[in-house]
Design a protein around this motif. Structure first.
Motif, PDB file in Angstrom:
ATOM      1  N   LYS A   1       0.829  -1.201   0.000  1.00 58.63           N
ATOM      2  CA  LYS A   1       0.000   0.000   0.000  1.00 58.63           C
ATOM      3  C   LYS A   1       0.867   1.257   0.000  1.00 58.63           C
ATOM      4  O   LYS A   1       0.595   2.211  -0.733  1.00 58.63           O
TER       5      LYS A   1
ATOM      6  N   ASN B   1      -3.979   1.351  -3.055  1.00 60.37           N
ATOM      7  CA  ASN B   1      -4.623   2.199  -2.042  1.00 60.37           C
ATOM      8  C   ASN B   1      -5.989   1.711  -1.597  1.00 60.37           C
ATOM      9  O   ASN B   1      -6.571   2.241  -0.678  1.00 60.37           O
ATOM     10  N   THR B   2      -6.555   0.702  -2.258  1.00 61.50           N
ATOM     11  CA  THR B   2      -7.875   0.217  -1.874  1.00 61.50           C
ATOM     12  C   THR B   2      -7.867  -1.297  -1.752  1.00 61.50           C
ATOM     13  O   THR B   2      -7.241  -1.982  -2.553  1.00 61.50           O
ATOM     14  N   LEU B   3      -8.590  -1.771  -0.759  1.00 62.43           N
ATOM     15  CA  LEU B   3      -8.823  -3.209  -0.627  1.00 62.43           C
ATOM     16  C   LEU B   3     -10.218  -3.482  -1.183  1.00 62.43           C
ATOM     17  O   LEU B   3     -11.199  -2.927  -0.694  1.00 62.43           O
ATOM     18  N   LEU B   4     -10.289  -4.301  -2.209  1.00 66.52           N
ATOM     19  CA  LEU B   4     -11.598  -4.554  -2.809  1.00 66.52           C
ATOM     20  C   LEU B   4     -12.383  -5.571  -1.990  1.00 66.52           C
ATOM     21  O   LEU B   4     -13.562  -5.403  -1.732  1.00 66.52           O
ATOM     22  N   CYS B   5     -11.723  -6.642  -1.613  1.00 65.65           N
ATOM     23  CA  CYS B   5     -12.492  -7.770  -1.103  1.00 65.65           C
ATOM     24  C   CYS B   5     -11.576  -8.729  -0.342  1.00 65.65           C
ATOM     25  O   CYS B   5     -10.403  -8.870  -0.685  1.00 65.65           O
ATOM     26  N   ILE B   6     -12.109  -9.353   0.684  1.00 62.29           N
ATOM     27  CA  ILE B   6     -11.420 -10.481   1.312  1.00 62.29           C
ATOM     28  C   ILE B   6     -12.364 -11.668   1.217  1.00 62.29           C
ATOM     29  O   ILE B   6     -13.471 -11.617   1.740  1.00 62.29           O
TER      30      ILE B   6
ATOM     31  N   VAL C   1      -4.229  -1.468   8.003  1.00 63.96           N
ATOM     32  CA  VAL C   1      -3.704  -1.000   6.726  1.00 63.96           C
ATOM     33  C   VAL C   1      -4.805  -0.303   5.933  1.00 63.96           C
ATOM     34  O   VAL C   1      -4.641   0.821   5.459  1.00 63.96           O
ATOM     35  N   TRP C   2      -5.947  -0.985   5.755  1.00 61.85           N
ATOM     36  CA  TRP C   2      -7.111  -0.368   5.112  1.00 61.85           C
ATOM     37  C   TRP C   2      -8.282  -0.478   6.081  1.00 61.85           C
ATOM     38  O   TRP C   2      -8.534  -1.549   6.634  1.00 61.85           O
ATOM     39  N   LYS C   3      -9.024   0.591   6.245  1.00 62.00           N
ATOM     40  CA  LYS C   3     -10.197   0.529   7.123  1.00 62.00           C
ATOM     41  C   LYS C   3     -11.250  -0.402   6.529  1.00 62.00           C
ATOM     42  O   LYS C   3     -12.084  -0.950   7.240  1.00 62.00           O
ATOM     43  N   ALA C   4     -11.238  -0.554   5.205  1.00 62.22           N
ATOM     44  CA  ALA C   4     -12.223  -1.407   4.547  1.00 62.22           C
ATOM     45  C   ALA C   4     -12.161  -2.841   5.061  1.00 62.22           C
ATOM     46  O   ALA C   4     -13.154  -3.560   5.042  1.00 62.22           O
TER      47      ALA C   4
ATOM     48  N   TRP D   1     -14.812  -4.676   8.221  1.00 61.40           N
ATOM     49  CA  TRP D   1     -16.052  -5.454   8.061  1.00 61.40           C
ATOM     50  C   TRP D   1     -15.831  -6.748   7.305  1.00 61.40           C
ATOM     51  O   TRP D   1     -16.462  -7.758   7.585  1.00 61.40           O
ATOM     52  N   HIS D   2     -14.926  -6.719   6.307  1.00 61.38           N
ATOM     53  CA  HIS D   2     -14.658  -7.956   5.564  1.00 61.38           C
ATOM     54  C   HIS D   2     -14.125  -9.036   6.501  1.00 61.38           C
ATOM     55  O   HIS D   2     -14.473 -10.204   6.397  1.00 61.38           O
TER      56      HIS D   2
END
Lengths: 171, 376
Positions: free
Chosen positions: A64, A72-77, A120-123, A126-127
């Motif tokens: 990142k 810069n973005t996490l799409l999915c786990i 690392v990513w706030k996204a 929830w994932h």
């Protein structure tokens, strides 16, 4: 007919399906991560690397923050239950160079545990809670792994293959 | 103007915060969404979103269905934009099997997908107006949306839950009078969108309620995994149709509307502008639509080769992703959906902090969530 044909067309070299751009992404990743074992491969036509679960958070942070990759973005786990192991698939996106990278890591079935990437990513917050709910994956260092999609006190991990479709008590 | 400044005198005295429960049965939560607000007077100090009331285990259910049956499950995820959802799933299986849908089917898919985007944004326009206190626009926007639903019914036989897109093409060809239906619809729809736009966009009260409310900067938004109109409202020109073109989108000429401030009004405005662009794409696709088959070969049993695939698409709510794992049988081994509103919603806690309770409703409305997709 088509199915049989496409089966034969599967390339032998794991990187053969990658486009020029996909190879470029892998070479950037290899450059940034220096001497880590990456096991580069292809998720159909997307570049992918397979790493050790304990390295996930560190690798993600480097990918990142380094300007050469800047995912810069996490799409999915995604968590996948392969019965003998649980595989985690991280899909990363860099919006300034239009790059998508898949990171795969295998966890032991009886003790699926790996460090969190929610720092690392706030996204990821929830994932990861979702993966914890449905697959029982524990993310060390996650601030709050309370149930997100399931209710408090739900027993079992409904995402796993061993969880029955119908034979369980409804809430 | 920060809401906290108004609350300052209160904080000098001894007081306790009040816990306020909002939802899950609340008209402004757009479905079964519950938010636990900690309020200090009229200011939200903290908010805890609770989701999962509509969790049906769609991803798990998909593992027990054959490939063509899973389309119906995707209908029921984002139930406001069914066609876009069916489309991305069909594309995932097609990519795994190496099938190319025929030209005619691709054109019809684009037309229906973009129409669905207009219908979805019209619904947003109406309900967002309601959230901000405007009771009239919803009447006009639902009239426009109903016209689109009527066309969907003429094409697929159902207003919603169409199950019309099949792997490799479409279930059947469009009706013979499709072109005349579309031409009538397009002129009516253009007028509808313009009317709603005129009615609401620059309304003084509406702008006062939504401008500079719930603003977020681009870096934070990217950190939360925002996509779609929400990220474009923050000033990033990012659209999967342009960034990673799929289907026949590269052939069409369209703009990607963006805004700058990332507040509620910007998110609204980007969607309004997108409706015009969608109508523009539909007109081009309708003009170029060729005759021919709508299905790439007839197949009873769909059995993709072993492997996995990740497919992305631009839904009305943002980027949807499908991670599909096949083990070579006639049922998918794993279907993982990346729902756009799930990611957008995860930033809610930060957005409503230090906002007024009434603004929290507007902020939630501006994210345009569909709980069927958030919970799956």
């Amino acid at each position: 007919m088509t199915q049989r044909r496409s089966k034969q067309e599967q390339p032998q070299d794991p990187l053969a399906a990658l486009s020029e751009q996909g190879r470029d992404i892998l070479s950037r990743v290899a450059l940034v991560l220096e001497d880590r074992a990456l096991n580069p491969g292809a998720l159909l036509d997307r570049p992918q690397i397979t790493i050790d679960p304990q390295d996930v958070a560190q690798v993600c942070r480097i990918l990142k923050n380094d300007p050469k990759t800047s995912f810069n973005t996490l799409l999915c786990i995604a968590a996948v239950d392969y019965k003998d192991r649980i595989q985690m698939v991280y899909l990363l996106l860099s919006t300034d160079g239009e790059r998508v990278l898949a990171i795969k890591t295998d966890l032991p079935y009886d003790n699926p545990e790996l460090p969190t990437v929610s720092g690392v990513w706030k996204a990821a917050d929830w994932h990861e809670r979702e993966a914890h709910d449905l697959f029982g994956v524990r993310f060390t260092g996650h601030p709050d792994l309370s149930p997100l999609l399931l209710y408090e006190g739900f027993e079992g991990y409904p995402g796993r293959k061993e969880f029955p479709f119908h034979e369980y008590d409804e809430y | 103007m920060s809401a906290m400044e108004n609350a300052d005198p209160l904080s000098q005295t001894h007081h306790v915060d009040l816990m306020l429960n909002m939802g899950p049965q609340h008209p402004s939560t757009h479905g079964v969404f519950r938010m636990l607000l900690r309020v200090d007077g009229e200011v939200v100090v903290d908010a805890e979103p609770h989701i999962g009331y509509l969790h049906r285990g769609s991803e798990k259910l998909a593992e027990g269905e054959q490939y063509h049956q899973v389309v119906t499950l995707f209908d029921r995820m984002d139930y406001i934009s069914n066609f876009n959802n069916e489309w991305v799933y069909c594309r995932a299986v097609e990519k795994l099997m190496g099938i190319e849908p025929p030209e005619r089917a691709e054109h019809i898919r684009v037309i229906l997908g973009e129409l669905n985007r207009v219908a979805s944004h019209l619904l947003f326009l109406g309900t967002f107006g309601l959230d901000a206190g405007a009771m009239t626009p919803v009447m006009f926007s639902f009239r426009g949306r109903e016209r689109v639903q009527a066309l969907f019914e003429a094409v697929s036989g159902a207003r919603m839950m169409h199950n019309y897109l099949h792997i490799g093409g479409l279930k059947e060809d469009v009706p013979d009078n499709f072109h005349s239906l579309m031409n009538g619809l397009l002129s009516e729809l253009q007028a509808d969108v313009e009317e709603c736009d005129r009615l609401l966009t620059f309304n003084e009260v509406f702008v006062a309620r939504s401008k500079n409310v719930g603003a977020i900067d681009l870096q934070t938004a990217l950190d939360y995994g925002w996509t779609g109109p929400c990220i474009r409202a923050c000033g990033l020109e990012y659209d999967v149709r342009r960034a990673e073109p799929y289907s026949i989108y590269p052939r069409f000429d369209f703009n990607i509307p963006i805004a700058r401030d990332g507040d509620c009004w910007d998110r609204y405005f980007v969607r309004v502008m997108e409706m015009y662009e969608s109508l523009h794409i539909i007109r081009q696709a309708l003009k170029e639509m060729p005759e021919g088959p709508v299905m790439a070969g007839a197949r009873r049993l769909i059995r993709p080769p072993k492997g996995d695939v990740y497919v992305r698409a631009e839904n009305p709510r943002g980027e949807i992703g499908v991670y599909l794992v096949s083990d070579g049988t006639d049922k998918p081994y794993r279907v993982k959906v990346r729902p756009p509103s799930f990611c957008n919603l995860s930033a809610l806690r930060q957005l409503v902090k230090n906002a007024y309770i009434a603004d929290a409703v507007v902020i939630l409305g501006s994210l345009d969530i569909v709980l069927g997709e958030v919970d799956r």
